[in-house]
Design a protein around this motif. Structure first.
Motif, PDB file in Angstrom:
ATOM      1  N   GLY A   1       0.778  -1.226   0.000  1.00  0.00           N
ATOM      2  CA  GLY A   1       0.000   0.000   0.000  1.00  0.00           C
ATOM      3  C   GLY A   1       0.809   1.275   0.000  1.00  0.00           C
ATOM      4  N   GLU A   2       2.129   1.169   0.157  1.00  0.00           N
ATOM      5  CA  GLU A   2       2.938   2.380   0.224  1.00  0.00           C
ATOM      6  C   GLU A   2       3.487   2.770  -1.146  1.00  0.00           C
ATOM      7  OE1 GLU A   2       4.172   2.789   4.820  1.00  0.00           O
ATOM      8  OE2 GLU A   2       5.808   2.669   3.357  1.00  0.00           O
ATOM      9  N   THR A   3       3.717   4.037  -1.308  1.00  0.00           N
ATOM     10  CA  THR A   3       4.334   4.596  -2.500  1.00  0.00           C
ATOM     11  C   THR A   3       5.665   5.218  -2.110  1.00  0.00           C
ATOM     12  OG1 THR A   3       3.352   6.786  -2.183  1.00  0.00           O
ATOM     13  CG2 THR A   3       2.048   5.149  -3.413  1.00  0.00           C
ATOM     14  N   ASP A   4       6.398   5.709  -3.086  1.00  0.00           N
ATOM     15  CA  ASP A   4       7.636   6.423  -2.788  1.00  0.00           C
ATOM     16  C   ASP A   4       7.373   7.591  -1.846  1.00  0.00           C
ATOM     17  OD1 ASP A   4       8.886   4.686  -4.482  1.00  0.00           O
ATOM     18  OD2 ASP A   4       9.540   6.189  -5.944  1.00  0.00           O
TER      19      ASP A   4
ATOM     20  N   ASP B   1      16.451   5.177  -7.741  1.00  0.00           N
ATOM     21  CA  ASP B   1      15.860   6.515  -7.820  1.00  0.00           C
ATOM     22  C   ASP B   1      15.280   6.943  -6.475  1.00  0.00           C
ATOM     23  OD1 ASP B   1      16.525   6.677 -10.488  1.00  0.00           O
ATOM     24  OD2 ASP B   1      14.534   6.103 -11.215  1.00  0.00           O
ATOM     25  N   LEU B   2      14.598   6.017  -5.800  1.00  0.00           N
ATOM     26  CA  LEU B   2      14.039   6.337  -4.491  1.00  0.00           C
ATOM     27  C   LEU B   2      15.147   6.644  -3.488  1.00  0.00           C
ATOM     28  CD1 LEU B   2      11.808   6.524  -2.359  1.00  0.00           C
ATOM     29  CD2 LEU B   2      11.942   4.029  -2.121  1.00  0.00           C
ATOM     30  N   CYS B   3      16.214   5.858  -3.499  1.00  0.00           N
ATOM     31  CA  CYS B   3      17.294   6.060  -2.529  1.00  0.00           C
ATOM     32  C   CYS B   3      18.026   7.377  -2.758  1.00  0.00           C
ATOM     33  CB  CYS B   3      18.261   4.883  -2.552  1.00  0.00           C
ATOM     34  SG  CYS B   3      17.539   3.376  -1.837  1.00  0.00           S
ATOM     35  N   VAL B   4      18.115   7.817  -4.006  1.00  0.00           N
ATOM     36  CA  VAL B   4      18.670   9.142  -4.281  1.00  0.00           C
ATOM     37  C   VAL B   4      17.837  10.197  -3.561  1.00  0.00           C
ATOM     38  CG1 VAL B   4      18.951  10.896  -6.086  1.00  0.00           C
ATOM     39  CG2 VAL B   4      19.782   8.569  -6.474  1.00  0.00           C
ATOM     40  N   ARG B   5      16.533  10.058  -3.611  1.00  0.00           N
ATOM     41  CA  ARG B   5      15.642  11.017  -2.945  1.00  0.00           C
ATOM     42  C   ARG B   5      15.745  10.890  -1.422  1.00  0.00           C
ATOM     43  NH1 ARG B   5       9.774  10.614  -5.459  1.00  0.00           N
ATOM     44  NH2 ARG B   5       9.572  12.620  -4.345  1.00  0.00           N
ATOM     45  N   ILE B   6      15.902   9.661  -0.932  1.00  0.00           N
ATOM     46  CA  ILE B   6      16.056   9.459   0.511  1.00  0.00           C
ATOM     47  C   ILE B   6      17.313  10.158   1.018  1.00  0.00           C
ATOM     48  CG2 ILE B   6      16.604   7.717   2.269  1.00  0.00           C
ATOM     49  CD1 ILE B   6      14.672   5.828   0.742  1.00  0.00           C
ATOM     50  N   VAL B   7      18.421   9.993   0.305  1.00  0.00           N
ATOM     51  CA  VAL B   7      19.666  10.658   0.701  1.00  0.00           C
ATOM     52  C   VAL B   7      19.462  12.168   0.800  1.00  0.00           C
ATOM     53  CG1 VAL B   7      22.006  11.233  -0.076  1.00  0.00           C
ATOM     54  CG2 VAL B   7      21.214   8.860  -0.145  1.00  0.00           C
TER      55      VAL B   7
ATOM     56  N   TYR C   1       9.636  -2.952  -7.023  1.00  0.00           N
ATOM     57  CA  TYR C   1      10.826  -2.181  -7.327  1.00  0.00           C
ATOM     58  C   TYR C   1      11.779  -2.980  -8.208  1.00  0.00           C
ATOM     59  CZ  TYR C   1       9.838   1.426  -3.822  1.00  0.00           C
ATOM     60  OH  TYR C   1       9.281   2.463  -3.106  1.00  0.00           O
ATOM     61  N   THR C   2      12.374  -2.297  -9.147  1.00  0.00           N
ATOM     62  CA  THR C   2      13.541  -2.817  -9.853  1.00  0.00           C
ATOM     63  C   THR C   2      14.763  -2.162  -9.214  1.00  0.00           C
ATOM     64  OG1 THR C   2      13.555  -1.010 -11.459  1.00  0.00           O
ATOM     65  CG2 THR C   2      12.204  -2.953 -11.992  1.00  0.00           C
ATOM     66  N   PRO C   3      15.969  -2.657  -9.488  1.00  0.00           N
ATOM     67  CA  PRO C   3      17.148  -1.962  -8.956  1.00  0.00           C
ATOM     68  C   PRO C   3      17.175  -0.492  -9.369  1.00  0.00           C
ATOM     69  CG  PRO C   3      17.774  -4.120  -9.769  1.00  0.00           C
ATOM     70  CD  PRO C   3      16.335  -3.917 -10.165  1.00  0.00           C
ATOM     71  N   GLU C   4      16.712  -0.214 -10.584  1.00  0.00           N
ATOM     72  CA  GLU C   4      16.736   1.171 -11.086  1.00  0.00           C
ATOM     73  C   GLU C   4      15.710   2.048 -10.372  1.00  0.00           C
ATOM     74  OE1 GLU C   4      18.726  -1.533 -13.578  1.00  0.00           O
ATOM     75  OE2 GLU C   4      16.578  -1.570 -13.023  1.00  0.00           O
ATOM     76  N   SER C   5      14.500   1.549 -10.194  1.00  0.00           N
ATOM     77  CA  SER C   5      13.478   2.373  -9.532  1.00  0.00           C
ATOM     78  C   SER C   5      13.789   2.544  -8.048  1.00  0.00           C
ATOM     79  CB  SER C   5      12.083   1.774  -9.730  1.00  0.00           C
ATOM     80  OG  SER C   5      11.981   0.489  -9.143  1.00  0.00           O
TER      81      SER C   5
ATOM     82  N   ARG D   1      26.658   1.872  -6.836  1.00  0.00           N
ATOM     83  CA  ARG D   1      25.792   2.420  -7.894  1.00  0.00           C
ATOM     84  C   ARG D   1      25.141   3.720  -7.436  1.00  0.00           C
ATOM     85  NH1 ARG D   1      22.033  -2.022 -10.789  1.00  0.00           N
ATOM     86  NH2 ARG D   1      21.406  -0.079 -11.808  1.00  0.00           N
ATOM     87  N   LEU D   2      24.724   3.743  -6.183  1.00  0.00           N
ATOM     88  CA  LEU D   2      24.080   4.939  -5.645  1.00  0.00           C
ATOM     89  C   LEU D   2      25.049   6.125  -5.630  1.00  0.00           C
ATOM     90  CD1 LEU D   2      21.742   6.378  -4.192  1.00  0.00           C
ATOM     91  CD2 LEU D   2      22.581   5.393  -2.047  1.00  0.00           C
TER      92      LEU D   2
END
Length: 300
Positions: A193-196, A248-254, A241-245, A290-291
């Protein structure tokens, strides 16, 4: 060390300067209140405890013996290493008095080379006497409390059978910090149920609290869990999630985590044989590389 966020090794070097420190997992035989019927049964729907607990924790009796087994593994590579006794399996402050816990912690700290404690637990199993005990031990050696929060969305916490709400998590962080303890928060991305945006809102709220570190990972659907059955029968859907998606989320988390809060990890690494999905074939250090490269490209 990197220029984008404080990683866990940098954080630990500030506490143990000039010393390489490794956590060694310990199974002290605890259970959880949402497993034994106190507040629920079956545990958190995603949890397969054996998927992240070393084999010696189940086959070796006693805290000191488990720490000895773990030391043998790491000492071959790093003979000068020091250790943190990591009470990891299940809920490590549950159904034990402060006196009983003191005996376990003293046994761990009596093992040669052990210089600190890490205690994994839940927000709703931290009575004041336990917090006082941990605070007392923290006067002589560092004590890290790893608090299973997972999400600060109350709807999600109900869905995953967590057994407590977000207010309990926030209260626990505040009480632990007030006691002078090192507070780490465990979070999961990709819960049902959660989104980015849900994940990012949890990260923002966590970062507004007096926490020292965040341990993040993506949701893995593990064999034998209620989540696995619920996904297979169509009762629940989880973000794919794929590794790519996820990158992208982890970039925003950082971007949401201030430098005074360390990030311990981004990726789960359960044994492949236990994982139904996703199968990425990637270790945390590989994902972090990668991140970092992605963050460098964005900066350029």
């Amino acid at each position: 060390m990197n220029e984008f966020y404080t990683d866990y090794s940098e954080y630990m070097s500030g506490i143990f300067p000039g010393v390489k420190v490794q956590k060694i997992s310990v199974n002290a035989g605890f259970c959880c209140p949402n497993r034994d019927g106190t507040i629920g049964t079956g545990g958190c729907i995603y949890c397969n405890n054996r998927s992240f607990t070393p084999a010696y924790c189940f086959g070796t009796e006693g805290v000191a013996a488990q720490l000895g087994a773990g030391k043998k593994f790491f000492a071959r590579k790093y003979p000068e290493m020091k250790y943190i006794a990591y009470f990891q399996s299940y809920t490590n402050t549950y159904l034990a008095s402060a006196a009983e816990l003191r005996l376990l912690y003293e046994e761990a700290l009596g093992v040669d080379g052990v210089v600190g404690l890490a205690v994994a637990t839940r927000p709703d199993t931290l009575p004041e006497e336990t917090v006082d005990l941990l605070s007392c031990i923290n006067q002589t050696c560092p004590v890290f409390v790893e608090l299973g929060v997972e999400s600060l969305c109350d709807t999600t916490l109900q869905t995953i059978n967590r057994g407590h709400d977000s207010a309990a998590a926030e209260d626990a962080v505040l009480r632990l910090a007030d006691a002078g303890l090192h507070v780490g928060v465990h979070l999961i991305a990709g819960l049902p149920g959660e989104t980015d945006e849900t994940v990012l809102e949890t990260v923002r709220r966590v970062c507004s609290l007096p926490v020292d570190s965040i341990k993040m990972h993506h949701l893995q659907v593990l064999k034998g869990t209620p989540l696995c059955r619920m996904v297979e029968n169509g009762e629940l859907r989880v973000p794919r999630y794929t590794p790519e998606s996820y990158l992208d989320l982890c970039v925003r988390i950082v971007g949401e985590v201030p430098r005074h809060i360390a990030i311990e990890r981004f990726l789960a690494s359960s044994p492949p044989a236990e994982v139904v999905s996703p199968h990425w074939g990637m270790k945390n250090h590989e994902f972090v590389n990668r991140l970092i490269n992605e963050l460098k490209n964005i900066k350029l």
